[in-house]
Design an enzyme around this catalytic site. Sequence first.
Site, PDB file in Angstrom:
ATOM      1  N   TRP A   1       0.833  -1.209   0.000  1.00  0.00           N
ATOM      2  CA  TRP A   1       0.000   0.000   0.000  1.00  0.00           C
ATOM      3  C   TRP A   1       0.857   1.243   0.000  1.00  0.00           C
ATOM      4  CZ3 TRP A   1      -4.228  -1.364  -1.899  1.00  0.00           C
ATOM      5  CH2 TRP A   1      -4.909  -2.527  -1.492  1.00  0.00           C
TER       6      TRP A   1
ATOM      7  N   ASP B   1      -1.516   7.262   5.935  1.00  0.00           N
ATOM      8  CA  ASP B   1      -2.566   6.309   5.586  1.00  0.00           C
ATOM      9  C   ASP B   1      -2.807   5.468   6.842  1.00  0.00           C
ATOM     10  OD1 ASP B   1      -4.090   4.157   4.733  1.00  0.00           O
ATOM     11  OD2 ASP B   1      -2.764   3.586   3.085  1.00  0.00           O
TER      12      ASP B   1
ATOM     13  N   LYS C   1     -11.786  -1.075   6.908  1.00  0.00           N
ATOM     14  CA  LYS C   1     -10.926  -1.894   7.755  1.00  0.00           C
ATOM     15  C   LYS C   1     -11.335  -1.783   9.223  1.00  0.00           C
ATOM     16  CE  LYS C   1      -8.412  -3.036   4.166  1.00  0.00           C
ATOM     17  NZ  LYS C   1      -7.424  -2.144   3.608  1.00  0.00           N
TER      18      LYS C   1
HETATM   19  C1  LIG Z   1      -6.833  -1.754   2.260  1.00  0.00           C
HETATM   20  C2  LIG Z   1      -5.827  -0.693   2.306  1.00  0.00           C
HETATM   21  C3  LIG Z   1      -5.717   0.280   1.297  1.00  0.00           C
HETATM   22  C4  LIG Z   1      -6.591   0.258   0.070  1.00  0.00           C
HETATM   23  O1  LIG Z   1      -7.878   0.601   0.384  1.00  0.00           O
HETATM   24  P1  LIG Z   1      -9.026   0.701  -0.730  1.00  0.00           P
HETATM   25  O2  LIG Z   1     -10.109   1.395   0.020  1.00  0.00           O
HETATM   26  O3  LIG Z   1      -9.351  -0.688  -1.150  1.00  0.00           O
HETATM   27  O4  LIG Z   1      -8.508   1.512  -1.861  1.00  0.00           O
HETATM   28  C5  LIG Z   1      -4.781   1.259   1.445  1.00  0.00           C
HETATM   29  N1  LIG Z   1      -3.961   1.308   2.511  1.00  0.00           N
HETATM   30  C6  LIG Z   1      -4.011   0.399   3.488  1.00  0.00           C
HETATM   31  C7  LIG Z   1      -3.087   0.504   4.660  1.00  0.00           C
HETATM   32  C8  LIG Z   1      -4.951  -0.632   3.415  1.00  0.00           C
HETATM   33  O5  LIG Z   1      -5.012  -1.549   4.402  1.00  0.00           O
END
Ligand SMILES: *Cc1c(COP(=O)(O)O)cnc(C)c1O
Length: 357
Positions: A100, A167, A191
């Site tokens: 990511w 993020d 998540k």
């Molecule tokens: C799942 C995830 C993403 C991607 O998320 P989407 O909403 O599917 O684009 C980005 N960063 C992290 C840390 C993630 O766990």
Amino acid sequence: MKKVHVFNAGPCLLPQEVYDSAIEAIRDFAGTGVSVLSISHRTKEWDAIMDETRALWKELLNIPDGYEVIFLGGGASLQFLYVAMNFLEKKAAYVDTGVWAHKAFKEAKGLGNAVEIASSSDKNYNYIPKGYEIPKDADYLHITTNNTIYGTELKEDIDCPVPLIADMSSDIMSRPVDVSKYAMIYGGAQKNVGPAGVAFAIIRTDALGKVSRYLPTMLDYRVHIDKLSMFNTPPVFSIYVMHETLKWIKAQGGVEAIQKVNIRKAETLYNEIDRNPLFVGTAAREDRSLMNICFVMAPGKEELQDEFLAFAKAHGIIGIKGHRSVGGFRASTYNACTQEDVDALVACMKEFEKLHA
Ligand SMILES: *Cc1c(COP(=O)(O)O)cnc(C)c1O
């Protein structure tokens, strides 16, 4: 319904109360007689949900003045581009802690001068790089606090001489955060704070407006801040479920209380991984994630992997297959996962040990 223990990495398990209120709102939203799937987002009843959702974010994370919270479509992946569009002028610095993090970097690199200043790719991302130098001339530093695939987590809010952007898709609301250390925090809701379909961004407004490029309307954070996340039709249902999830977090006693439970759950599972001769953890001890717990069969026991997956499934344990880039197993112990769920997984690991001792 069948009793199962869900450890999916995302979309995540949500509390039963949240499922129940989502079902009720599909039938009748806020006593209006209209389903939440069909209400107009230009009504006072919906405005109240938007206001409360923003207020819950601010309250739960103790977000200081000067920050705004917005909700957007496109997941965390579109935020990778948004961040670069809205903040990258001369130079952006990224810490590469996994797939990511690297995808976020790729979008910045496509738009301008972006550099990866540290990486843990040398050990398949099983640790968080430390002691790296942050370039003072960077417009921002981008980090990924929890690496969902590898099970590593930066559990503290670092000091950073340039605007810090994180993020936090997979550890938001799992612990208290000192928001004042960040220019921006973002993530996909699915998540830990809701269903798929909505992303959140917490932005210090004075960090915006510093780039000279043309910003397409939909990709300009200022537009979404001005329009209170309703420049266009927002993901109404996803935001509603996020609202219910935040209310649930508050009812648990907030993020401090949630963090205590998360620490206990993670300790329970890591203790078993470390004790049980059939399994080993993959992440460096000091960087172990409290949200995604990754482990594999111990050396010499690799051939038992599929058997353990089937054994766990037969015991109602769902979603523990590891990501293909790490293999083995990953148990995601997000907020809605209970101590009882973790205890069930541990009991299953102990039983499996007896079969193969
Ligand atoms: C799942 C995830 C993403 C991607 O998320 P989407 O909403 O599917 O684009 C980005 N960063 C992290 C840390 C993630 O766990």
